[in-house]
Every structure is written in C-alpha cells, then in structure tokens.
Enzyme design. Sequence first.
Site, short mmCIF file in Angstrom:
data_model
loop_
_atom_site.label_atom_id
_atom_site.label_comp_id
_atom_site.label_asym_id
_atom_site.label_seq_id
_atom_site.Cartn_x
_atom_site.Cartn_y
_atom_site.Cartn_z
N HIS A 108 1.18 6.95 1.27
CA HIS A 108 1.75 6.80 2.61
C HIS A 108 0.71 6.94 3.74
O HIS A 108 -0.21 7.75 3.67
CB HIS A 108 2.86 7.83 2.83
N HIS A 151 -12.02 -3.33 -0.70
CA HIS A 151 -11.58 -3.57 -2.08
C HIS A 151 -11.28 -2.22 -2.72
O HIS A 151 -12.17 -1.37 -2.82
CB HIS A 151 -12.71 -4.30 -2.83
#
Length: 211
Positions: free
Chosen positions: A135, A144
Amino acid sequence: MKRVYLIGQGGHSKVIKDIIEAQNVYKIAGYLDDKFSSLKEEHGSIFAPLSYVKELQSHDAFFIVSIGDNRVRKKIVERIALPVEKYAVAIHPSAVISPSAQIGHGTAIMAKAVLNASTIIEDHVIVNTASVIEHDSFIEKFSHVSPGAILTGNVTCREGVHIGAGSSVIPNIVIGQWSVVGAGASVIRDVEQEDTVVGVPAKSIKGRVGK
Ligand SMILES: CC(C)(COP(=O)(O)OP(=O)(O)OC[C@H]1O[C@@H](n2cnc3c(N)ncnc32)[C@H](O)[C@@H]1OP(=O)(O)O)[C@@H](O)C(=O)NCCC(=O)NCCS
C-alpha cells in the site's frame, strides 16, 4: 481489438507477448527493432526498424517498449517521442491489483504480481513476476521491480530504479533515482541516487574498486 506493436524483440519481449495474449485486450500487430533493416510482413505480422513507428501509427495502434534495461527503455521512449496515450498497458490476468492502484502508460504488470491499495506505478515501469508492491508505494517511471521482490508499505522508487529479484524493502524507504538493489537484498535505510546496494542489511558497493 486494439493493435499493439512491441518495440524490441529480445527475451523481455517474449514475456510481454505472453502477457498481451493472456490479457486479450490487444492483438499483436508486429515488432519494431533496429535488427530489422526494412519493413517486412510475415504471417500477418509486421517486422520493421524503429524508424517506422510514425508510419504505423493509426487510431487503433498502440506500442509498448518491451526492453528490460531501464536506461535503454528510457532512451527509446525519448527517441520515438510518441504521445503517452499511444502506449499500451500490459497486465497479466493473474495479477492482483487494488481498485485504488494507478498504473501508467507503457507499463507491464506480470503474472502473479500484487499491487495493493493506493500504489502508484508511473509510465514504462516493469512490475515483474510475483513481486509485491504494498500500500501507498510510489514507483516512478522507467523503474523495474524484479521477480519475487517485496516493497512493503509506502516505499518510493525514484526514476529508473532497479529492484533485484527476491529483495525486500521495509516501509517508508526512498530509493534514489537510477539506483540498483541487488538480488536478495534487504533494504532498511534510504538509498542515495545512482547507488548500488547489496546484502542483508543492504549496503552500498559504490565505493568498492571498479565501482
Ligand atoms: C547488485 C548487482 C547489480 C551488482 O552487479 P555488478 O555491479 O556487476 O557487481 P559485481 O558482480 O561485480 O559484484 C560486486 C560485489 O558485490 C557483491 N554482490 C553482487 N551482487 C550481490 C548480491 N545480489 N548480493 C550480495 N552481494 C552481491 C559481489 O559478491 C562482489 O563482492 P566483492 O567485491 O566482495 O567480490 C547484481 O549482482 C545484482 O544482484 N543484480 C540484480 C539482478 C536481478 O535481480 N535481475 C532481475 C532480472 S528480471
């Protein structure tokens, strides 16, 4: 179905191809890569050098830069200068994505990845297989997150960050732009920009001979 051209035809583009086919939103129209010297059509697909990108644009044509290297992906995006809306978003159907997560253009979310509540993933990011982004985390463009990496709550990755496979980052950490977190590392402190950190707990190897 919308058509999509994959830019780059290497190992990473094979994975993007599989995702796009599983996603069933776009049909792969072809590949653009400078390893092709001219445009050719084979079995209904186009293979052409990158310079054809403008000619292949039409209302239903989209593109995705399918190259794993963050800096190369950025260079190509800058070179072809397409409007951002022309980039497809590739999301594997097995990914678990919170309704409150935001995903940018040109980004790929691979199989079994999890994006939890209020995560923001910018453009041209790779969220690789089975990685978890908890979250309120914020992943800037051209980053990446490698397979199996875990970014816990409220982690920020600045532009171009590479998070190595199987690494973990504790909550509230900021990883500076273009930094690399080594495979298997555990990051417990902020990482400066353009640094490389490895190990448990993660430490910089920038100062070492040859680095
Ligand atoms: C961190 C990383 C980028 C370093 O690569 P590099 O700059 O070529 O570094 P080197 O291989 O020269 O190693 C430098 C030192 O760091 C150590 N090291 C490198 N990677 C390490 C890692 N992941 N964990 C622990 N130590 C590591 C090496 O043992 C070496 O130590 P030494 O100086 O004591 O001999 C690379 O090893 C890595 O982990 N990349 C992530 C790959 C990945 O997850 N790819 C996913 C693709 S989908």
